[in-house]
Design a protein around this motif. Structure first.
Motif, mmCIF file in Angstrom:
data_model
loop_
_atom_site.group_PDB
_atom_site.id
_atom_site.type_symbol
_atom_site.label_atom_id
_atom_site.label_comp_id
_atom_site.label_asym_id
_atom_site.label_seq_id
_atom_site.Cartn_x
_atom_site.Cartn_y
_atom_site.Cartn_z
ATOM 1 N N UNK A 21 -88.758 -0.164 22.761
ATOM 2 C CA UNK A 21 -89.357 1.156 22.581
ATOM 3 C C UNK A 21 -90.487 1.091 21.559
ATOM 4 N N UNK A 22 -90.245 0.434 20.433
ATOM 5 C CA UNK A 22 -91.296 0.326 19.399
ATOM 6 C C UNK A 22 -92.531 -0.398 19.922
ATOM 7 N N UNK A 23 -92.343 -1.351 20.818
ATOM 8 C CA UNK A 23 -93.480 -2.125 21.349
ATOM 9 C C UNK A 23 -94.403 -1.268 22.215
ATOM 10 N N UNK A 24 -93.848 -0.297 22.937
ATOM 11 C CA UNK A 24 -94.668 0.478 23.873
ATOM 12 C C UNK A 24 -95.053 1.852 23.336
ATOM 13 N N UNK A 25 -94.358 2.320 22.302
ATOM 14 C CA UNK A 25 -94.608 3.658 21.764
ATOM 15 C C UNK A 25 -95.699 3.617 20.707
ATOM 16 N N UNK A 26 -96.292 4.757 20.420
ATOM 17 C CA UNK A 26 -97.229 4.837 19.294
ATOM 18 C C UNK A 26 -96.518 4.409 18.007
ATOM 19 N N UNK A 27 -97.288 3.959 17.043
ATOM 20 C CA UNK A 27 -96.733 3.409 15.804
ATOM 21 C C UNK A 27 -95.965 4.405 14.960
ATOM 22 N N UNK A 28 -96.199 5.657 15.121
ATOM 23 C CA UNK A 28 -95.647 6.657 14.209
ATOM 24 C C UNK A 28 -94.324 7.270 14.655
ATOM 25 N N UNK A 29 -93.514 6.541 15.431
ATOM 26 C CA UNK A 29 -92.215 7.093 15.809
ATOM 27 C C UNK A 29 -91.430 7.423 14.542
ATOM 28 N N UNK A 30 -90.902 8.628 14.452
ATOM 29 C CA UNK A 30 -90.164 9.008 13.247
ATOM 30 C C UNK A 30 -88.914 8.147 13.043
ATOM 31 N N UNK A 31 -88.666 7.748 11.813
ATOM 32 C CA UNK A 31 -87.495 6.930 11.484
ATOM 33 C C UNK A 31 -86.211 7.664 11.857
ATOM 34 N N UNK A 32 -86.179 8.957 11.639
ATOM 35 C CA UNK A 32 -84.966 9.724 11.949
ATOM 36 C C UNK A 32 -84.683 9.727 13.452
ATOM 37 N N UNK A 33 -85.718 9.727 14.276
ATOM 38 C CA UNK A 33 -85.551 9.637 15.727
ATOM 39 C C UNK A 33 -84.958 8.278 16.103
ATOM 40 N N UNK A 34 -85.510 7.216 15.533
ATOM 41 C CA UNK A 34 -84.987 5.876 15.817
ATOM 42 C C UNK A 34 -83.541 5.730 15.327
ATOM 43 N N UNK A 35 -83.238 6.321 14.180
ATOM 44 C CA UNK A 35 -81.865 6.293 13.672
ATOM 45 C C UNK A 35 -80.918 7.047 14.600
ATOM 46 N N UNK A 36 -81.380 8.163 15.161
ATOM 47 C CA UNK A 36 -80.564 8.914 16.110
ATOM 48 C C UNK A 36 -80.255 8.060 17.331
ATOM 49 N N UNK A 37 -81.266 7.363 17.860
ATOM 50 C CA UNK A 37 -81.037 6.489 19.010
ATOM 51 C C UNK A 37 -80.085 5.346 18.678
ATOM 52 N N UNK A 38 -80.188 4.812 17.462
ATOM 53 C CA UNK A 38 -79.280 3.736 17.044
ATOM 54 C C UNK A 38 -77.843 4.247 16.967
ATOM 55 N N UNK A 39 -77.679 5.516 16.658
ATOM 56 C CA UNK A 39 -76.359 6.142 16.591
ATOM 57 C C UNK A 39 -75.853 6.527 17.985
ATOM 58 N N UNK A 40 -76.730 7.124 18.794
ATOM 59 C CA UNK A 40 -76.356 7.647 20.113
ATOM 60 C C UNK A 40 -77.539 7.476 21.055
ATOM 61 N N UNK A 41 -77.469 6.475 21.907
ATOM 62 C CA UNK A 41 -78.564 6.154 22.828
ATOM 63 C C UNK A 41 -78.488 7.049 24.055
ATOM 64 N N UNK A 42 -78.768 8.312 23.833
ATOM 65 C CA UNK A 42 -78.549 9.357 24.807
ATOM 66 C C UNK A 42 -77.554 10.318 24.192
ATOM 67 N N UNK A 43 -77.002 11.175 24.986
ATOM 68 C CA UNK A 43 -76.038 12.138 24.495
ATOM 69 C C UNK A 43 -76.545 13.545 24.724
ATOM 70 N N UNK A 44 -75.692 14.500 24.374
ATOM 71 C CA UNK A 44 -76.045 15.889 24.650
ATOM 72 C C UNK A 44 -75.361 16.818 23.661
ATOM 73 N N UNK A 45 -76.045 17.899 23.362
ATOM 74 C CA UNK A 45 -75.451 18.910 22.504
ATOM 75 C C UNK A 45 -76.321 20.139 22.419
#
Length: 136
Positions: A21-45
């Protein structure tokens, strides 16, 4: 992460998926977004702001969407889609703006012209994940 909130988690993203994801996305992906994906790679609420539900896309789904230039939808150029409400609306970063990017909701039929800001950045958006909207 997301303790005390209504969130239906799945297993976290692998290091390989996050790297892709980091390789293809713009450089400024928020750290909190990446942390959310590391916690739950998908999900719903629930989401305490319109569109009131978040179906989070996996890191690989987001990477594939970026690679396909939003599935060839020219009117979505400049948006990085990271999920939906599960019923006809995308949730995306508006990368046409400077980082930190606003989070927008986009009607899937009307396209990019329908984008409306629901949070000034991902941190503000994150604070609304897992909570029901308060009824006035």
């Amino acid at each position: 992460m997301l303790e005390g909130r209504d969130w239906y988690a799945v297993s976290g993203a692998t290091a390989e998926a996050l790297t892709q994801l980091r390789m293809v996305a713009p450089e400024s992906l928020p750290a909190r977004y990446l942390n959310l994906l590391a916690f739950s790679d998908g999900g719903e609420g629930p989401l305490a702001v319109q569109p009131y539900n978040l179906c989070l896309d996996s890191a690989m789904t987001v990477a594939e969407t970026i690679n396909s230039e939003n599935n060839g939808q020219a009117d979505l150029q400049g948006f990085l889609i990271f999920g939906s409400n599960g019923g006809g609306e995308y949730l995306a970063f508006d990368t046409r703006e400077e980082a930190p990017w606003p989070v927008v909701v986009i009607d899937m039929v009307a396209g990019g012209n329908s984008a409306s800001v629901i949070a000034p950045d991902f941190d503000a958006f994150y604070d609304r994940i897992g909570f029901e909207a308060e009824v006035a």
